[in-house]
Write a protein that holds these residues in place. Structure first.
Motif, mmCIF file in Angstrom:
data_model
loop_
_atom_site.group_PDB
_atom_site.id
_atom_site.type_symbol
_atom_site.label_atom_id
_atom_site.label_comp_id
_atom_site.label_asym_id
_atom_site.label_seq_id
_atom_site.Cartn_x
_atom_site.Cartn_y
_atom_site.Cartn_z
ATOM 1 N N VAL A 140 0.832 -1.205 0.000
ATOM 2 C CA VAL A 140 0.000 0.000 0.000
ATOM 3 C C VAL A 140 0.864 1.252 0.000
ATOM 4 N N LEU A 141 1.992 1.211 0.695
ATOM 5 C CA LEU A 141 2.877 2.372 0.750
ATOM 6 C C LEU A 141 3.595 2.573 -0.577
ATOM 7 N N SER A 142 4.108 1.494 -1.151
ATOM 8 C CA SER A 142 4.771 1.605 -2.447
ATOM 9 C C SER A 142 3.812 2.130 -3.505
ATOM 10 N N GLN A 143 2.590 1.606 -3.526
ATOM 11 C CA GLN A 143 1.608 2.039 -4.514
ATOM 12 C C GLN A 143 1.228 3.507 -4.325
ATOM 13 N N ALA A 144 1.082 3.930 -3.077
ATOM 14 C CA ALA A 144 0.725 5.328 -2.814
ATOM 15 C C ALA A 144 1.829 6.266 -3.287
ATOM 16 N N LEU A 145 3.073 5.916 -3.013
ATOM 17 C CA LEU A 145 4.181 6.759 -3.444
ATOM 18 C C LEU A 145 4.256 6.845 -4.966
ATOM 19 N N LEU A 146 4.058 5.728 -5.637
ATOM 20 C CA LEU A 146 4.131 5.722 -7.097
ATOM 21 C C LEU A 146 2.939 6.435 -7.738
ATOM 22 N N ALA A 147 1.861 6.612 -6.971
ATOM 23 C CA ALA A 147 0.694 7.333 -7.480
ATOM 24 C C ALA A 147 0.854 8.842 -7.354
ATOM 25 N N GLY A 148 1.905 9.282 -6.658
ATOM 26 C CA GLY A 148 2.074 10.708 -6.418
ATOM 27 C C GLY A 148 3.168 11.323 -7.273
ATOM 28 N N ALA A 149 2.948 12.524 -7.735
ATOM 29 C CA ALA A 149 3.938 13.341 -8.434
ATOM 30 C C ALA A 149 4.478 12.656 -9.680
ATOM 31 N N SER A 150 5.670 13.068 -10.100
ATOM 32 C CA SER A 150 6.341 12.514 -11.268
ATOM 33 C C SER A 150 7.595 11.788 -10.801
#
Length: 333
Positions: free
Chosen positions: A90-100
């Motif tokens: 969940v943390l990896s996915q959230a980070l990859l969903a943010g910014a560029s």
């Protein structure tokens, strides 16, 4: 150009001392939010204390089976870390969903938690804003608020917190480690950010002079599955209209552990306690998931143009609950 001083200490205690000695000073990590706010004139710290030389960028195992993520660990490094990807997806996915990718290469864990709202009135110094200048008003309530809060807002502010990472950390029961002039303490991520009330200028519970040194993740519950789901206006590089972070266990067709947090709906990552109460021990069915989402979102108070966020968040939560429950059933012996 507004002049400012700059220091780059090599020890944590030096960084804390610099901030304590210079009222209005700011810590500088990746700078992906702070530098923008300085350019816009929203903030103008007289001193920047660069944290880049501090030994706070590690990601290490803890004695109880969790992880300690240093405050200056880059978002891209955290997202790609094998332990994060396998045990805390969940943390990896959230980070990859943010910014560029470029911003994730610069942004840090501590800076991500401390980033400020992207409300257009906050970023525009020609307009009133209680968060930027307390007592001036909140024009967003009657103005442009499509992207703003439906939960926990007040007459003084309807801004939303922009972080994806913080939503995942809230669902993971993570804790923030702080160090200040009076020593060290820890604060649960779910209690780290404030609701606006009558002081929307105070985003967090960080005391003057305190520095985030890291974030601790507890060991995940046995058999837990986790995931992050985000709805936005375009496929990438956009802040959440609504998002959901979920950590779930299912055994014999019933929900065991359930930790749910919403993003994009409030002034802080919104830990869905009412939904969790409905979920725990209940049958892992679509009906249960709908009742849980409705129990949480019953408190929503949408404004003129953002009522769509309530069914959007409901559908995201129900869909993600169903997805993880199906995966749990498939994985069961």
């Amino acid at each position: 150009m507004k002049p400012f001083a700059y220091v780059r200490p090599e020890r944590t205690e030096e960084a804390v001392a610099h901030l304590a000695a210079h009222p209005g000073a700011s810590f500088l990590a990746g700078g992906t939010n702070l530098v923008d706010l300085m350019k816009l004139g929203v903030t103008g710290p007289p001193l920047l204390v660069d944290l880049g030389a501090l030994p706070l960028d590690g990601i290490t195992e803890t004695a109880d089976g969790g992880l300690l993520i240093g405050a200056t660990a880059r978002n891209s490094d955290v997202a790609a870390h094998p332990a994060v990807r396998t045990r805390y997806p969940v943390l990896s996915q959230a980070l990859l969903a943010g910014a560029s990718p470029q911003l994730r290469n610069a942004a840090t864990t501590g800076g991500n938690l401390l980033q400020r709202t992207r409300c257009p009135y906050f970023q525009d110094t020609s307009t009133p804003c209680n968060k930027r200048a307390p007592g001036t008003g909140c024009p967003a309530r009657e103005g442009v608020h499509r992207d703003l809060a439906v939960l926990g807002h007040s007459a003084h502010c309807v801004a939303t917190h922009p972080s994806d990472m913080a939503v995942a950390l809230a669902a993971l029961d993570a804790e923030v480690r702080l160090r200040g002039p009076d020593g060290e303490r820890t604060v649960p991520v779910a209690a780290f950010h404030r609701l606006p009330g009558d002081r929307p200028d105070l985003d967090t519970v960080v005391a003057p002079g305190e520095l985030i040194t890291g974030v601790t993740l507890p060991a995940p519950p046995p058999g837990a599955l986790s995931a992050y789901r985000k709805a936005r206006d375009r496929a990438s590089y956009a802040f959440a209209l609504a998002s959901v972070a979920l950590v779930l266990t299912v055994e014999d067709g019933r929900v065991g552990h359930a930790a749910l947090a919403f993003g994009g709906l409030a002034h802080k990552p919104w830990r869905a306690r009412a939904a969790e109460e409905v979920l725990r021990g209940a049958p892992a069915t679509t009906d249960t998931f709908r009742r849980a989402a409705d129990a949480e979102l019953a408190a929503a108070e949408p404004l003129r143009d953002n009522g769509f966020k309530v069914p959007l968040a409901r559908n995201l939560a129900v869909n993600l609950l169903g997805n993880l429950a199906s995966r749990a059933a498939t994985a069961a012996p």
